[in-house]
Motif scaffolding. Structure first.
Motif, PDB file in Angstrom:
ATOM      1  N   ALA A 192       0.829  -1.208   0.000  1.00 28.73           N
ATOM      2  CA  ALA A 192       0.000   0.000   0.000  1.00 28.73           C
ATOM      3  C   ALA A 192       0.861   1.254   0.000  1.00 28.73           C
ATOM      4  CB  ALA A 192      -0.916   0.003   1.227  1.00 28.73           C
ATOM      5  N   SER A 193       0.362   2.287  -0.644  1.00 26.64           N
ATOM      6  CA  SER A 193       1.092   3.566  -0.705  1.00 26.64           C
ATOM      7  C   SER A 193       0.925   4.325   0.607  1.00 26.64           C
ATOM      8  CB  SER A 193       0.527   4.422  -1.835  1.00 26.64           C
ATOM      9  OG  SER A 193      -0.766   4.893  -1.481  1.00 26.64           O
ATOM     10  N   ASN A 194       1.566   5.454   0.671  1.00 28.28           N
ATOM     11  CA  ASN A 194       1.312   6.392   1.762  1.00 28.28           C
ATOM     12  C   ASN A 194      -0.129   6.889   1.671  1.00 28.28           C
ATOM     13  OD1 ASN A 194       2.651   7.680  -0.691  1.00 28.28           O
ATOM     14  ND2 ASN A 194       1.712   9.490   0.253  1.00 28.28           N
ATOM     15  N   SER A 195      -0.656   7.326   2.797  1.00 26.78           N
ATOM     16  CA  SER A 195      -2.018   7.836   2.837  1.00 26.78           C
ATOM     17  C   SER A 195      -2.061   9.283   2.367  1.00 26.78           C
ATOM     18  CB  SER A 195      -2.561   7.755   4.265  1.00 26.78           C
ATOM     19  OG  SER A 195      -3.848   8.317   4.342  1.00 26.78           O
ATOM     20  N   ILE A 196      -3.041   9.603   1.545  1.00 24.84           N
ATOM     21  CA  ILE A 196      -3.238  10.988   1.100  1.00 24.84           C
ATOM     22  C   ILE A 196      -4.695  11.358   1.288  1.00 24.84           C
ATOM     23  CG2 ILE A 196      -1.345  10.960  -0.538  1.00 24.84           C
ATOM     24  CD1 ILE A 196      -4.860  10.829  -1.880  1.00 24.84           C
ATOM     25  N   THR A 197      -4.946  12.657   1.372  1.00 24.48           N
ATOM     26  CA  THR A 197      -6.307  13.170   1.504  1.00 24.48           C
ATOM     27  C   THR A 197      -6.526  14.213   0.420  1.00 24.48           C
ATOM     28  OG1 THR A 197      -6.250  12.826   3.892  1.00 24.48           O
ATOM     29  CG2 THR A 197      -7.980  14.270   3.027  1.00 24.48           C
ATOM     30  N   PRO A 198      -7.309  13.896  -0.591  1.00 25.63           N
ATOM     31  CA  PRO A 198      -7.574  14.880  -1.642  1.00 25.63           C
ATOM     32  C   PRO A 198      -8.279  16.105  -1.076  1.00 25.63           C
ATOM     33  CG  PRO A 198      -8.325  12.692  -2.286  1.00 25.63           C
ATOM     34  CD  PRO A 198      -8.002  12.629  -0.828  1.00 25.63           C
ATOM     35  N   ALA A 199      -8.028  17.247  -1.699  1.00 28.65           N
ATOM     36  CA  ALA A 199      -8.686  18.480  -1.285  1.00 28.65           C
ATOM     37  C   ALA A 199      -8.733  19.408  -2.476  1.00 28.65           C
ATOM     38  CB  ALA A 199      -7.943  19.119  -0.122  1.00 28.65           C
ATOM     39  N   ALA A 200      -9.665  20.364  -2.413  1.00 25.05           N
ATOM     40  CA  ALA A 200      -9.786  21.343  -3.498  1.00 25.05           C
ATOM     41  C   ALA A 200      -8.530  22.181  -3.574  1.00 25.05           C
ATOM     42  CB  ALA A 200     -11.002  22.226  -3.256  1.00 25.05           C
ATOM     43  N   GLN A 201      -8.123  22.559  -4.764  1.00 30.69           N
ATOM     44  CA  GLN A 201      -6.972  23.436  -4.943  1.00 30.69           C
ATOM     45  C   GLN A 201      -7.188  24.728  -4.191  1.00 30.69           C
ATOM     46  OE1 GLN A 201      -4.025  23.574  -5.955  1.00 30.69           O
ATOM     47  NE2 GLN A 201      -3.734  21.678  -7.074  1.00 30.69           N
ATOM     48  N   GLY A 202      -6.182  25.139  -3.485  1.00 32.08           N
ATOM     49  CA  GLY A 202      -6.283  26.363  -2.717  1.00 32.08           C
ATOM     50  C   GLY A 202      -5.880  27.561  -3.518  1.00 32.08           C
ATOM     51  N   SER A 203      -5.548  28.630  -2.794  1.00 31.59           N
ATOM     52  CA  SER A 203      -5.250  29.882  -3.444  1.00 31.59           C
ATOM     53  C   SER A 203      -3.749  30.104  -3.602  1.00 31.59           C
ATOM     54  CB  SER A 203      -5.849  31.012  -2.614  1.00 31.59           C
ATOM     55  OG  SER A 203      -5.325  30.980  -1.299  1.00 31.59           O
ATOM     56  N   TYR A 204      -2.948  29.119  -3.316  1.00 30.45           N
ATOM     57  CA  TYR A 204      -1.495  29.252  -3.343  1.00 30.45           C
ATOM     58  C   TYR A 204      -0.971  28.189  -4.292  1.00 30.45           C
ATOM     59  CZ  TYR A 204       3.198  29.752  -1.137  1.00 30.45           C
ATOM     60  OH  TYR A 204       4.527  29.970  -0.871  1.00 30.45           O
TER      61      TYR A 204
END
Lengths: 276, 164
Positions: A100-112
């Motif tokens: 298994a890969s590392n854990s990631i949490t998708p999120a909306a693109q921010g302002s930076y």
């Protein structure tokens, strides 16, 4: 009876299953992830294209590709996922899963957002960011630098916008070595003073750091204001506010090493756009 | 497209404590940015930090400080920690101290150079540069008050920043 497609390794028509790929790093995106991997040494029978599939846990979302990386879409922002990767031969035989890969949490693109990074691989007197998009509100540069000069306590860096080397810059600065503090200003410089404390080339693994904010850089109704903080505790540290007396949008930034010397290898400058 | 600026972890204290540790920091970013909003039970004191649990004399600071009356500068070499000067406001009313720390290129093999801003309206403001003489990837940040303890509600948020 003629034998066609003779099995390799066993009696299965598709041959032995591929070995498991080696999992790489998963990177989060907006409702998606990018999963890197290394192909196994044995990819099964035949010379056809091998397809790699990344599968999420939880959810079982998949993405496929013929080489690394794989993009998996349809994820839910805010939910943590890991991924495994399998290889499937052109005969449709699928091998074992990777770890298994590392854990990631998708999120909306921010302002930076990252625009570009310039990493110095060999001595160079200056670096330039060209074709800067005018779609952000502000810019920020994070960097670190070392100077090729050997004799002074520390060096500095200067900067210009849009190739303008005329006397069109104002500046106000303060710097210290922890013992003495010096301030100064000027109203007709040919560049901006943005960095101090840049170590000499033989100062080991030391580089000066830089955080430089350029505000309203694309506003064609304003002169351009910026604020820089820089330094290395064994040399000098500095803060400076600068003004470019032009209403042009900043489309290029040049950062030049002190005194006709060079930025040395390992120096880098990363340009970011900030929305507003 | 990978997210350039991502929150990694955040901690808000539910009880006063003298220190916290942000650990298991992934090596997948380029820079780290720490933002702290703190009060101390006594207040008006420095906030200190260490990296990777290193308690050796491997930290250096240089700062400029202002308390509204005088401005001073100082340099410290070979310390066992780095300082956010006046980073924790005294725990009165709604005054809080702020601490911003940028750890540049934290996953490189170079010595770590850092830039910080800290202060509180009740005590003063500081701008500093720090270094940690180590080529190790930063995987934890230990943060403590110089004395007493962080108050309930003190918040520590760590962000990771990628480069193109």
């Amino acid at each position: 009876m003629a034998i066609t497609n003779p099995p390799i390794g066993n009696l299965a028509a598709g041959g032995l299953a591929p070995l498991a790929p080696t999992i790489g790093t998963a990177t989060a995106g907006d409702t998606q992830a990018t999963v890197a991997f290394t192909a196994p040494s044995w990819v099964g029978k035949g010379t056809g294209t091998v397809t790699y599939t990344a599968t999420s846990s939880p959810g079982g979302f998949t993405g496929t590709a013929t080489s690394s990386p794989i993009t998996v879409t349809g994820l839910t922002n805010g939910t943590a996922y890991t991924f495994t990767v399998t290889a499937t031969t052109s005969y449709g035989v699928t091998g074992a899963s990777s770890a298994a890969s590392n854990s990631i949490t998708p999120a909306a693109q921010g302002s930076y957002e990252s625009i570009a990074t310039i990493t110095v691989s060999s001595d160079t007197p200056s670096i330039t960011f060209n074709s800067i998009p005018n779609t952000y509100k502000h810019l920020q540069i994070i960097g670190m630098a070392k100077n090729s000069e050997f004799y002074t306590a520390s060096a500095s860096c200067s900067a210009t916008f849009n190739g303008d080397t005329g006397s069109n810059y104002n500046g106000h600065y303060g710097y210290t070595n922890g013992t003495i503090t010096i301030g100064g200003s000027a109203s007709s410089w040919s560049n901006m003073y943005i960095m101090e404390g840049v170590p000499r080339n033989y100062a080991g693994a030391a580089y000066s750091g830089l955080i430089w904010d350029i505000l309203d850089y694309a506003d064609t109704n304003k002169w351009k204001t910026s604020y820089a903080q820089s330094g290395y505790p064994n040399t000098y540290m500095m803060y400076a506010s600068n003004l470019w007396r032009s209403t042009s949008a900043v489309s290029s930034i040049t950062i030049t090493a002190y005194g006709g010397f060079n930025h040395v290898a390992g120096s880098f400058f990363a340009l970011y756009g900030i929305k507003g | 497209m990978a997210i350039t600026y991502s929150p990694i972890m955040t901690t808000t204290l539910g009880s006063s404590q003298q220190s916290i540790t942000l650990s298991s920091i992934p090596a997948t970013y380029t820079h780290l940015r720490l933002k702290c909003v703190t009060q101390a039970t006594v207040g008006g004191i420095s906030v200190q930090f260490r990296l990777n649990g290193d308690t050796g004399t491997n930290y250096n600071d240089m700062n400029i400080n202002g308390n509204g009356t005088v401005a001073t500068s100082s340099v410290y070499s070979g310390n066992t920690y780095c300082n956010f000067t006046w980073g924790a406001a005294i725990a009165t009313g709604s005054n809080w101290g702020t601490n911003f720390l940028d750890i540049i290129n934290y996953n490189s093999g170079y010595n770590k150079v850092m830039i910080s801003r800290s202060g509180s309206v009740t005590n003063g403001t500081s701008f500093a540069t720090h270094s940690w003489s180590s080529g190790s990837v930063v995987n934890s940040i230990y943060i403590q008050t110089y004395s007493d303890a962080f108050s309930i509600g003190s918040t520590f948020t760590l962000y990771g920043i990628l480069k193109a």
